[in-house]
Design a protein around this motif. Sequence first.
Motif, PDB file in Angstrom:
ATOM      1  N   ALA A  91       0.665  -1.096  -0.026  1.00  0.00           N
ATOM      2  CA  ALA A  91       0.067   0.017  -0.274  1.00  0.00           C
ATOM      3  C   ALA A  91       0.941   1.420  -0.057  1.00  0.00           C
ATOM      4  N   HIS A  92       1.879   1.144   0.851  1.00  0.00           N
ATOM      5  CA  HIS A  92       3.056   2.346   0.765  1.00  0.00           C
ATOM      6  C   HIS A  92       3.628   2.449  -0.398  1.00  0.00           C
ATOM      7  N   ALA A  93       3.880   1.500  -1.181  1.00  0.00           N
ATOM      8  CA  ALA A  93       4.562   1.635  -2.421  1.00  0.00           C
ATOM      9  C   ALA A  93       3.599   2.455  -3.324  1.00  0.00           C
ATOM     10  N   ALA A  94       2.473   1.900  -3.640  1.00  0.00           N
ATOM     11  CA  ALA A  94       1.638   2.156  -4.538  1.00  0.00           C
ATOM     12  C   ALA A  94       1.154   3.561  -4.265  1.00  0.00           C
ATOM     13  N   TRP A 114      -6.820 -13.433   0.960  1.00  0.00           N
ATOM     14  CA  TRP A 114      -7.435 -12.551   2.003  1.00  0.00           C
ATOM     15  C   TRP A 114      -7.323 -11.019   1.477  1.00  0.00           C
ATOM     16  N   HIS A 115      -6.385 -10.862   0.691  1.00  0.00           N
ATOM     17  CA  HIS A 115      -6.463  -9.589   0.130  1.00  0.00           C
ATOM     18  C   HIS A 115      -7.197  -9.343  -1.190  1.00  0.00           C
ATOM     19  N   ARG A 116      -7.392 -10.239  -1.852  1.00  0.00           N
ATOM     20  CA  ARG A 116      -8.212  -9.983  -3.139  1.00  0.00           C
ATOM     21  C   ARG A 116      -9.580 -10.047  -2.724  1.00  0.00           C
ATOM     22  N   ALA A 117      -9.953 -10.871  -1.540  1.00  0.00           N
ATOM     23  CA  ALA A 117     -11.360 -11.242  -1.512  1.00  0.00           C
ATOM     24  C   ALA A 117     -11.961 -11.138  -0.048  1.00  0.00           C
ATOM     25  N   LEU A 123      -7.206  -2.847   3.341  1.00  0.00           N
ATOM     26  CA  LEU A 123      -5.947  -2.488   3.289  1.00  0.00           C
ATOM     27  C   LEU A 123      -5.261  -2.278   1.828  1.00  0.00           C
ATOM     28  N   SER A 124      -5.579  -3.148   1.045  1.00  0.00           N
ATOM     29  CA  SER A 124      -4.645  -3.373  -0.250  1.00  0.00           C
ATOM     30  C   SER A 124      -5.386  -3.220  -1.515  1.00  0.00           C
ATOM     31  N   SER A 125      -6.964  -3.079  -1.385  1.00  0.00           N
ATOM     32  CA  SER A 125      -7.657  -3.112  -2.581  1.00  0.00           C
ATOM     33  C   SER A 125      -7.176  -1.717  -3.466  1.00  0.00           C
ATOM     34  N   ARG A 126      -6.929  -0.481  -3.138  1.00  0.00           N
ATOM     35  CA  ARG A 126      -6.765   0.225  -3.869  1.00  0.00           C
ATOM     36  C   ARG A 126      -5.078   0.079  -4.520  1.00  0.00           C
ATOM     37  N   ALA A 129      -5.326  -2.567  -7.073  1.00  0.00           N
ATOM     38  CA  ALA A 129      -6.344  -2.007  -8.367  1.00  0.00           C
ATOM     39  C   ALA A 129      -4.811  -0.983  -9.173  1.00  0.00           C
ATOM     40  N   ASP A 130      -3.982  -0.457  -8.765  1.00  0.00           N
ATOM     41  CA  ASP A 130      -2.988  -0.078  -9.355  1.00  0.00           C
ATOM     42  C   ASP A 130      -2.357  -0.702 -10.393  1.00  0.00           C
ATOM     43  N   PRO A 131      -2.254  -0.090 -11.655  1.00  0.00           N
ATOM     44  CA  PRO A 131      -1.854  -0.633 -12.826  1.00  0.00           C
ATOM     45  C   PRO A 131      -0.308  -1.014 -12.738  1.00  0.00           C
ATOM     46  N   ARG A 132       0.431  -0.438 -11.892  1.00  0.00           N
ATOM     47  CA  ARG A 132       1.685  -0.777 -11.709  1.00  0.00           C
ATOM     48  C   ARG A 132       2.049  -2.162 -10.728  1.00  0.00           C
TER      49      ARG A 132
END
Length: 237
Positions: A91-94, A114-117, A123-126, A129-132
């Motif tokens: 999350a911090h990198a994105a 656990w992160h995807r669904a 904590l990590s959905s955004r 979703a980041d294309p990077r």
Amino acid sequence: MTTSHDAPYNTTYDASHGTPEVIDRREGPYGEVVLRRHGGLLQIIANGCFLMDTSDGRSERRLVEAALGALDGRPGPDVLIGGLGVGFSLAHAAAEPRWGRIAVVERERAIIDWHRAGPLAALSSRALADPRTEIIEADLVAYVNETSDTYDALCLDIDNGPEWTVTEGNENLYSTAGLAACARVLRPGGVLAVWSAQPSPDFARTLGNAGFRQVRTEEIPVARGVPDVVHLAIGPG
């Protein structure tokens, strides 16, 4: 990661938070992985070892910041993060527009799920979703030995540190041979950043023996206990 890395999960019980609730329990190729809720915290336990929780995250964020700060100002550097965990590093990198590709190697399918669904998606959905962002389901030790991809920074947070690994196979990663494998995925002038629950002078010496330069250890204050640290080094060549 927080200082709770250091303790087996059966010693982290806090009666004020009530009884820990197991949300999911999986048996995978590397043993048992558990996600549980304790009060307002989500916690990951692997083979009875308390790995991390959602209480803080300053160490994970500093791991990524320190790696970026140690680079030479190159535009759009690519980073490989070893370990998805509760998602603080990703999350911090994105959230940092200066990074280019953000690849995360995670060997546990349960943690990825656990992160995807699951509960960790908050904590990590955004970031996901980041294309990077790219999630690579693989064992990090195997990945750094086999991949043809290269990166400007490699951030490792898969153990409690070089001297307290989650599984025996991870010990090789912190040896001279394992660090040579890490070096092969780093571009010239690339940075290796390794999280640890405590300083390891032996590991710092091994980094130097493996040809890494500008080896240093940065302390990260935590809420209680001894500081966490990040071992930083510039790749050989």
